[in-house]
Write a protein that holds these residues in place. Structure first.
Motif, short mmCIF file in Angstrom:
data_model
loop_
_atom_site.label_atom_id
_atom_site.label_comp_id
_atom_site.label_asym_id
_atom_site.label_seq_id
_atom_site.Cartn_x
_atom_site.Cartn_y
_atom_site.Cartn_z
N ASN A 209 0.80 -1.22 0.00
CA ASN A 209 0.00 0.00 0.00
C ASN A 209 0.84 1.27 0.00
OD1 ASN A 209 -2.44 -1.45 0.13
ND2 ASN A 209 -2.23 -1.68 2.35
N LEU A 210 2.15 1.14 0.10
CA LEU A 210 3.01 2.31 0.25
C LEU A 210 3.76 2.63 -1.03
CD1 LEU A 210 4.26 4.46 2.17
CD2 LEU A 210 6.04 2.78 2.70
N GLU A 211 3.74 3.90 -1.40
CA GLU A 211 4.53 4.41 -2.51
C GLU A 211 5.58 5.39 -1.95
OE1 GLU A 211 2.08 5.31 -6.28
OE2 GLU A 211 0.74 5.72 -4.59
N ALA A 212 6.72 5.45 -2.60
CA ALA A 212 7.75 6.41 -2.19
C ALA A 212 8.63 6.75 -3.38
CB ALA A 212 8.60 5.86 -1.05
N ALA A 213 9.10 7.98 -3.41
CA ALA A 213 10.06 8.43 -4.41
C ALA A 213 11.08 9.28 -3.69
CB ALA A 213 9.37 9.24 -5.51
N GLY A 214 12.36 9.00 -3.89
CA GLY A 214 13.35 9.73 -3.11
C GLY A 214 14.69 9.87 -3.78
N PHE A 215 15.47 10.78 -3.21
CA PHE A 215 16.77 11.18 -3.74
C PHE A 215 17.77 11.11 -2.58
CE2 PHE A 215 13.12 13.46 -5.38
CZ PHE A 215 13.03 12.86 -6.62
N SER A 216 18.18 9.90 -2.26
CA SER A 216 18.93 9.65 -1.04
C SER A 216 20.30 10.34 -1.06
CB SER A 216 19.14 8.14 -0.85
OG SER A 216 19.96 7.88 0.25
N PRO A 217 20.61 11.12 -0.03
CA PRO A 217 21.90 11.81 0.00
C PRO A 217 23.05 10.90 0.40
CG PRO A 217 20.66 12.32 1.98
CD PRO A 217 19.75 11.51 1.10
N GLU A 218 22.75 9.73 0.99
CA GLU A 218 23.83 8.88 1.48
C GLU A 218 23.39 7.44 1.57
OE1 GLU A 218 24.62 8.92 5.92
OE2 GLU A 218 23.50 10.79 5.75
N ILE A 219 24.38 6.56 1.64
CA ILE A 219 24.10 5.15 1.83
C ILE A 219 24.15 4.81 3.32
CG2 ILE A 219 24.91 4.41 -0.43
CD1 ILE A 219 27.60 3.67 0.92
N VAL A 220 23.35 3.81 3.70
CA VAL A 220 23.53 3.21 5.02
C VAL A 220 24.74 2.30 4.97
CG1 VAL A 220 22.49 1.80 6.83
CG2 VAL A 220 21.04 3.31 5.46
N VAL A 221 24.77 1.42 3.96
CA VAL A 221 25.90 0.52 3.79
C VAL A 221 25.87 -0.07 2.39
CG1 VAL A 221 24.68 -1.53 4.67
CG2 VAL A 221 27.17 -1.42 4.83
N THR A 222 27.05 -0.33 1.85
CA THR A 222 27.22 -1.11 0.63
C THR A 222 28.19 -2.24 0.95
OG1 THR A 222 26.81 0.70 -0.91
CG2 THR A 222 28.14 -1.10 -1.71
N VAL A 223 27.81 -3.46 0.55
CA VAL A 223 28.68 -4.62 0.74
C VAL A 223 28.84 -5.31 -0.61
CG1 VAL A 223 29.10 -6.74 2.04
CG2 VAL A 223 27.73 -4.91 3.07
N ALA A 325 20.93 4.37 10.37
CA ALA A 325 22.09 5.23 10.13
C ALA A 325 22.28 6.20 11.28
CB ALA A 325 21.90 6.00 8.83
N VAL A 326 23.51 6.35 11.71
CA VAL A 326 23.79 7.24 12.83
C VAL A 326 23.37 8.67 12.52
CG1 VAL A 326 26.17 7.68 12.07
CG2 VAL A 326 25.57 7.95 14.48
N THR A 327 23.41 9.04 11.23
CA THR A 327 23.04 10.39 10.83
C THR A 327 21.53 10.61 10.81
OG1 THR A 327 23.24 9.66 8.53
CG2 THR A 327 25.13 10.80 9.51
N ALA A 328 20.76 9.54 11.05
CA ALA A 328 19.31 9.67 11.10
C ALA A 328 18.74 9.23 12.45
CB ALA A 328 18.66 8.86 9.99
N SER A 329 19.62 8.90 13.39
CA SER A 329 19.17 8.45 14.71
C SER A 329 19.83 9.28 15.79
CB SER A 329 19.44 6.95 14.89
OG SER A 329 20.80 6.64 14.63
N GLY A 330 21.11 9.01 16.10
CA GLY A 330 21.80 9.81 17.10
C GLY A 330 22.88 9.01 17.80
#
Length: 416
Positions: A209-223, A325-330
């Protein structure tokens, strides 16, 4: 462009952009979902399994059980996933409710990179036909006022500053939502917004039921499949796009402001500590410390933190170590999550992740910020700011407005 496929009537789909390559994943060969107690698979395999311990391990086991060769999965991880992680669940609080992860293993997969189109799965003739059709106009945006609810946000920031000065925690990200007063054309909004932004990743999705469109400024992680791990904390913000001289002055102020430098440095330190839990300790290193990244209407201090997975560790372990992400939590995370639970509204997908994962162990997770969300015809924006001891309510409110301006000017009303 892959957005033509998003308009083509697939029930569920994910568009994901990374490093100049675009992927469209549409139609459900299988769907994997996870809540606080169960992981469920529907499609080519039906299962409903109670899990405990590591939610990432439960997801990996479910994906590996699929009778699908060389599977790739695309989906979303809500902020509430943090409440399932050992050490982060709030003491005395109930487990987070509802679906927290939804992954799509697509029937149709299209990748466009360097002008080459690669098709995989079903409906390949239909896909070629859609991609060969003339493009559709994106439409015109409708003004969205991003300066609503300022008084409430200032009050919450003031309370957080008080708690920080009392020593309860060092940093917390508080956010505010802005309701969009009309149903939104998500595909047109994504197309316009992508032209006006310079994201690390971008995404467009409809899952359930959820739609989203975004332009993420950063990654949480890439492996990578070989176990190389990267995260890129962005913390410290000033406006961008107001003219060369004004932008240069804002950058100089950003790079010399004690509050912004402290906020960034503690975020980088935390990212290093988190990577050491899953990586070979001596492999963890910082690169491009406190560079500046321009992301649409804002510019950020940015650093790269890298490492190599330790033996026996997986990409899902890395996601758990760095999520949220620490930049979105604290900082520290448990105490900041407690503050968010008290001072913020429920977040849903905001500050969670859009992820891609594959059978070879690779994983890429984009931090969900600078996005527009829509459910049951109700659309909204959301942005936050990092609060530390030297924060002021007026400045943090202004920072949320600067970030919202990365998306708000591009919102297109459905049917307009």
């Amino acid at each position: 462009m892959v957005t033509a496929l998003a308009r083509a009537g697939f029930d569920d789909y994910v568009v994901y952009e990374r490093d100049g390559a675009w992927t469209f994943a549409g139609g459900a060969l299988a769907t994997v979902t996870l809540d606080a107690t169960h992981v469920r698979v529907r499609g080519v395999l039906d299962s409903d399994i109670e899990w405990s311990g590591s939610p990432g391990a439960a997801l990996r086991k479910a994906l590996d059980s699929l009778p699908v060769r060389d599977w790739r999965a695309y989906g979303r991880v809500h902020f509430g996933f943090a409440g399932l992680l050992p050490g982060l669940g709030l003491r005395g609080a109930a487990a987070p409710a509802g679906e927290l992860v939804r992954l799509l293993i697509p029937r149709t997969e299209v990748r466009i990179a360097d002008g080459e189109v690669t098709l995989r799965g079903e409906d390949q003739d239909r896909v070629r036909e859609i991609l060969g059709e003339p493009g559709v106009s994106s439409g015109k945006p409708t003004l969205v006022d991003v300066r609503v609810d300022g008084a409430s946000y200032r009050e919450r920031v003031a309370q957080a500053v008080k708690e920080i000065r009392q020593g309860q925690y060092q940093k917390v990200i508080l956010s505010r939502s802005v309701r969009i007063p009309f149903e939104t054309d998500m595909v047109a909004t994504y197309e316009l917004g992508r032209r006006g932004n310079t994201p690390a990743r971008s995404f467009l999705m409809r899952l359930g039921n959820l739609e989203a469109a975004g332009f993420s400024p950063e990654i949480v992680v890439t492996v990578s499949a070989s176990g190389d791990v990267t995260t890129q904390p962005l913390a410290g913000t000033r406006a961008f796009g107001r003219g060369a001289d004004v932008d240069a002055a804002a950058r100089a102020e950003l790079e010399s402001n004690p509050k912004e430098i402290f906020e960034h440095a503690v975020s980088v330190r935390t990212a290093q500590e988190e990577l050491r839990h899953v990586c070979v300790a001596e492999s963890v290193r910082v690169g491009d410390f406190m560079g500046v990244k321009e992301r649409g209407s804002v510019q950020h201090l940015a650093s790269l933190v890298n490492g190599t997975l330790a033996a026996g560790r997986t990409s899902w372990d890395a996601l758990e170590a760095l999520f949220p992400a620490v930049t979105a939590s604290g900082i520290p995370k448990p105490e900041s999550l407690d503050a968010i639970a008290r001072l913020d509204e429920p977040r849903g997908l905001y500050s969670g992740a859009v992820i891609t994962a594959a059978h070879d162990g690779s994983l890429d997770a984009a931090l969900v910020l600078r996005a527009v969300y829509q459910e049951a015809g109700v659309a909204w924006l959301r942005a936050g700011a990092g609060i530390v001891a030297d924060s002021t309510p007026d400045r943090e409110l202004e920072e949320t407005c600067e970030k919202l301006t990365s998306v708000a000017p591009y919102v297109v009303e459905k049917g307009a």
